[in-house]
Scaffold this motif. Structure first.
Motif, mmCIF file in Angstrom:
data_model
loop_
_atom_site.group_PDB
_atom_site.id
_atom_site.type_symbol
_atom_site.label_atom_id
_atom_site.label_comp_id
_atom_site.label_asym_id
_atom_site.label_seq_id
_atom_site.Cartn_x
_atom_site.Cartn_y
_atom_site.Cartn_z
ATOM 1 N N ARG A 313 0.839 -1.209 0.000
ATOM 2 C CA ARG A 313 0.000 0.000 0.000
ATOM 3 C C ARG A 313 0.871 1.255 0.000
ATOM 4 O O ARG A 313 0.580 2.227 -0.695
ATOM 5 C CB ARG A 313 -0.938 -0.006 1.207
ATOM 6 N N ILE A 314 1.954 1.212 0.787
ATOM 7 C CA ILE A 314 2.842 2.378 0.805
ATOM 8 C C ILE A 314 3.504 2.530 -0.563
ATOM 9 O O ILE A 314 3.603 3.626 -1.107
ATOM 10 C CB ILE A 314 3.894 2.238 1.928
ATOM 11 N N ALA A 318 0.187 5.026 -0.720
ATOM 12 C CA ALA A 318 -0.491 5.348 0.537
ATOM 13 C C ALA A 318 0.446 6.176 1.403
ATOM 14 O O ALA A 318 1.643 5.911 1.458
ATOM 15 C CB ALA A 318 -0.874 4.068 1.268
ATOM 16 N N ARG A 319 -0.108 7.203 2.040
ATOM 17 C CA ARG A 319 0.691 7.945 3.014
ATOM 18 C C ARG A 319 0.606 7.199 4.337
ATOM 19 O O ARG A 319 -0.294 6.402 4.558
ATOM 20 C CB ARG A 319 0.114 9.339 3.213
ATOM 21 N N ARG A 320 1.505 7.549 5.236
ATOM 22 C CA ARG A 320 1.470 6.897 6.555
ATOM 23 C C ARG A 320 0.123 7.140 7.221
ATOM 24 O O ARG A 320 -0.425 6.272 7.888
ATOM 25 C CB ARG A 320 2.611 7.411 7.417
ATOM 26 N N ASP A 322 -2.711 7.440 5.772
ATOM 27 C CA ASP A 322 -3.736 6.560 5.197
ATOM 28 C C ASP A 322 -3.737 5.205 5.889
ATOM 29 O O ASP A 322 -4.788 4.616 6.149
ATOM 30 C CB ASP A 322 -3.485 6.345 3.702
ATOM 31 N N ILE A 323 -2.522 4.695 6.165
ATOM 32 C CA ILE A 323 -2.392 3.390 6.818
ATOM 33 C C ILE A 323 -2.949 3.479 8.228
ATOM 34 O O ILE A 323 -3.720 2.631 8.682
ATOM 35 C CB ILE A 323 -0.897 2.962 6.858
ATOM 36 N N GLN A 326 -6.655 3.518 8.097
ATOM 37 C CA GLN A 326 -7.249 2.228 7.754
ATOM 38 C C GLN A 326 -7.380 1.326 8.991
ATOM 39 O O GLN A 326 -8.436 0.756 9.232
ATOM 40 C CB GLN A 326 -6.387 1.526 6.698
#
Lengths: 403, 265
Positions: A313-314, A318-320, A322-323, A326
């Motif tokens: 995802r990264i 994906a930004r941190r 975003d993780i 989630q």
């Protein structure tokens, strides 16, 4: 749109491990369920008991026999005499409009082959008036009945029904604890008044009860009707003063009687309710903490297991944050779902308890649903934050290599 | 497109420092097809991670699309990975228990626009797997998984495709199919950087960069003639080794046939 996507993604993530997700919710289900049933039980009990206090009348002073300290032992004393009633009334003209001395005991009432166990209450003519509780047939206990130790009785609604059914009861002889009384009246249906169900009660003249039935010198309770609810404080003081004078208690010695008002009882009950509340809420709180730890545990496992996924995802943008989002959303969904289930379980549980025991009155206030869901949301965020932070801090290069 | 000068990357491994990259100078232009070869530990993967904005260099200069990577914020790096770059991995790295289409959709989730399933379907169609859109990785072959991974890498129309041993987990035939897709993408104008240690994969590129111990030891363009020559060389050197082994084996058999008494134990 973007946020919906995040939620949809989280739901899918949870579906991938349905059994584990359900197990993770279990702690919160139990915790929230415990909170909801604790609230329901407390709220129900409070409504029930406060309702009983309410029926006592806010403008009545209730005087009971007191307790006395003997060394380091405290024992009850009998001190209230029928004469105290007159004294209280005479001393406080203008403040107290009526007094009702009472003596109560248990008894068996019989009419031929039919019988009923009842509470027998010796009263004077003011009893009906003070309690606004009147007979539907015949008459009540009169001053003459009391003066003449008359062997007459007035039956509560339920007692009359048990013994006579639809037949007229007035003028019939009944036996109370073996002594013959003539029924002179039947009371209206009233249910619970104070702490007794007056429908199961038989009233007789006070003098008859004390001298001829039970051989007692002392009253069990003395009720004074205050002129208005606003004057209650001075009324309580006045009653105390009169009783102290009547019992010749010197200044500095403690009372040999206890004075209650509806207000005081409410306060005392509120205190007891609070203690029970603290105990119940602590237990519920502990189970919620356990639930939160359960979710945290599952989330940590999930983060470890999905290390590669996080790396991917990264890698695809994906930004941190975003993780982080989630995993927080996943934890919150677990928790909120558990909360919703917990509300249903808690409500069902308390409903079952009240139906099953028949004694416990429960009431589930609608506001608890909102509170429980907010609580579940907080649990989700609190338990999800650490795993989510761990996920968001993963080094993508390491994560992609993770086996 | 990519410019690196004196690029260093050091890792702390316990007490010692590993120089994964030790002064790399490199320039890759728009539209190139570059293969990076080298033994494991030569630093080729590290170089890829740096180019892929997954990691930052310890020292040195790295420019991607004219922007200095060391000066970019986390947000900008994420955006670059999302739409400028595409990744293909040896182990596919698809998300388990999630359909092919959903896997292809993942980069679009992080593009801050409305998610278009049509875009994802187009990318799947591009690798010829539209019919498998609802299948999960466990229901697909390795080659199909890698094609889904390529669809995921190209869904945001990147300018640069980075592939780390894309055929490493595949048999020759499926590997060739994957390489065919890379050639097609290259023909469409996408720059491709491919890390491999298989010579027959590397020679398909226009340019081969060879790495050893964190440094570039060779950097040559290859044309068709050289490509064939390299393959012949590789085969002949392999043949040489094979012949030596065969000779050794024959000699050993010979000795076995007439064992010397004192050698027996």
């Amino acid at each position: 749109m973007f946020h919906l996507r995040i939620i949809a993604m989280a739901v899918r993530g949870l579906q991938q491990n349905l059994l584990r997700s359900l197990l993770a919710t279990l702690g919160v289900v139990i915790g929230v369920g415990a909170v909801v049933s604790a609230v329901s039980i407390l709220e129900g009990a409070q409504r029930d008991i406060l309702g009983k206090f309410e029926s006592l009348g806010a403008d009545q002073v209730i005087m009971l026999n007191g307790t006395r300290q003997h060394g380091h032992r405290r024992s009850s004393v009998t001190s209230l005499e029928p004469e105290d009633a007159d004294k209280v009334l005479q001393d406080n003209e203008g403040l107290i409009v009526a007094v009702s001395p009472q003596y109560g005991s248990a008894g068996q009432v019989k009419y031929y082959e039919k019988n009923a166990f009842v509470s027998v209450l010796g009263v004077v003519e003011t009893y009906s008036e003070i309690n606004q509780y009147f007979q539907v047939h015949g008459r009540g206990i009169t001053r003459e009945d009391v003066r003449g130790n008359a062997m007459v009785c007035v039956l509560g609604h339920g007692v009359a029904e048990d013994l006579f059914g639809a037949l007229p009861a007035i003028g019939k002889p009944v036996k109370i604890n073996g002594k013959t009384f003539i029924v002179v009246g039947v009371m209206e249906e009233r249910g619970v008044m104070g702490f007794t169900n007056v429908d199961d009660q038989v009233t007789i003249p006070l003098s008859t009860a004390m001298r001829r039935m039970f051989g007692q010198k002392y009253l069990s309770v003395l009720v004074a009707q205050c002129v208005s609810a606003e004057k209650m404080t001075s009324c309580v003081e006045a009653c105390k003063k009169s009783l102290r004078a009547a019992h010749r208690i010197r200044a500095g010695d403690e009372d040999d009687f206890t004075v209650f008002t509806q207000e005081q009882m409410k306060q005392q009950f509120a205190q007891v309710a609070m203690i029970f509340g603290i105990v119940l809420y602590s237990i519920a709180g502990i189970s919620i903490v356990v639930g939160a730890i359960g979710i945290m545990n599952i989330m940590l496992v999930s983060v470890t297991e999905r290390t590669r996924e996080i790396g991917v995802r990264i890698a695809v943008g994906a930004r941190r944050f975003d993780i982080l989002k989630q995993f927080l959303v996943e934890a919150s969904i677990i928790s909120m779902f558990g909360g919703a289930l917990g509300v249903v379980c808690g409500w069902a549980m308390s409903d079952f308890l009240s139906k099953f025991t028949q004694v416990l009155e429960t009431y589930t206030p609608p506001s608890i649903i909102v509170i429980a869901m907010i609580m579940a949301g907080i649990v989700g965020i609190v338990s999800g934050i650490y795993p989510a932070i761990r996920a968001s801090r993963l080094d993508p290069v390491q994560a992609l290599r993770y086996e | 497109m990519i410019r690196a000068e004196q690029l260093h990357k050091h890792y702390q491994m316990g007490d010692s420092v590993v120089h994964a990259l030790d002064g790399v100078d490199l320039s890759i232009k728009q539209g190139e097809f570059v293969a990076i070869i080298g033994a494991s530990g030569s630093g080729k993967s590290t170089l890829m991670h740096l180019i892929g904005c997954l990691d930052r260099p310890t020292s040195g200069l790295l420019e991607i699309n004219g922007e200095l990577v060391s000066a970019m914020t986390e947000k900008q790096l994420a955006a670059a990975r999302n739409s400028y770059l595409g990744f293909v991995f040896q182990t596919f790295n698809l998300i388990n228990r999630t359909s092919a289409l959903e896997n292809v959709l993942v980069p679009l989730v992080y593009t801050r626009r409305a998610v278009q399933r049509a875009t994802a379907k187009k990318a799947l169609d591009r690798v010829g797997l539209l019919s498998r859109a609802s299948h999960t990785p466990s229901e697909m072959s390795g080659g199909e998984c890698q094609r889904v991974a390529i669809a995921r890498a190209i869904v945001n129309s990147p300018r640069l495709l980075l592939a780390d041993e894309p055929t490493g987990n595949l048999d020759t035939k499926t590997g060739d199919q994957i390489m065919q897709i890379f050639h097609e993408l290259h023909a469409e104008g996408i720059t491709i950087v491919l890390v491999t240690h298989e010579m027959d994969v590397a020679v398909q590129a226009d340019r081969i960069i060879s790495m050893r111990d964190g440094q570039i030891v060779e950097d040559t363009a290859v044309d068709q003639a050289q490509r064939e020559q390299i393959l012949i060389d590789a085969q002949s050197s392999f043949r040489k080794v094979f012949d030596q082994k065969a000779a050794a084996r024959a000699k050993a058999n010979d000795t076995d046939a007439h064992p010397k008494p004192e050698a027996a134990s």
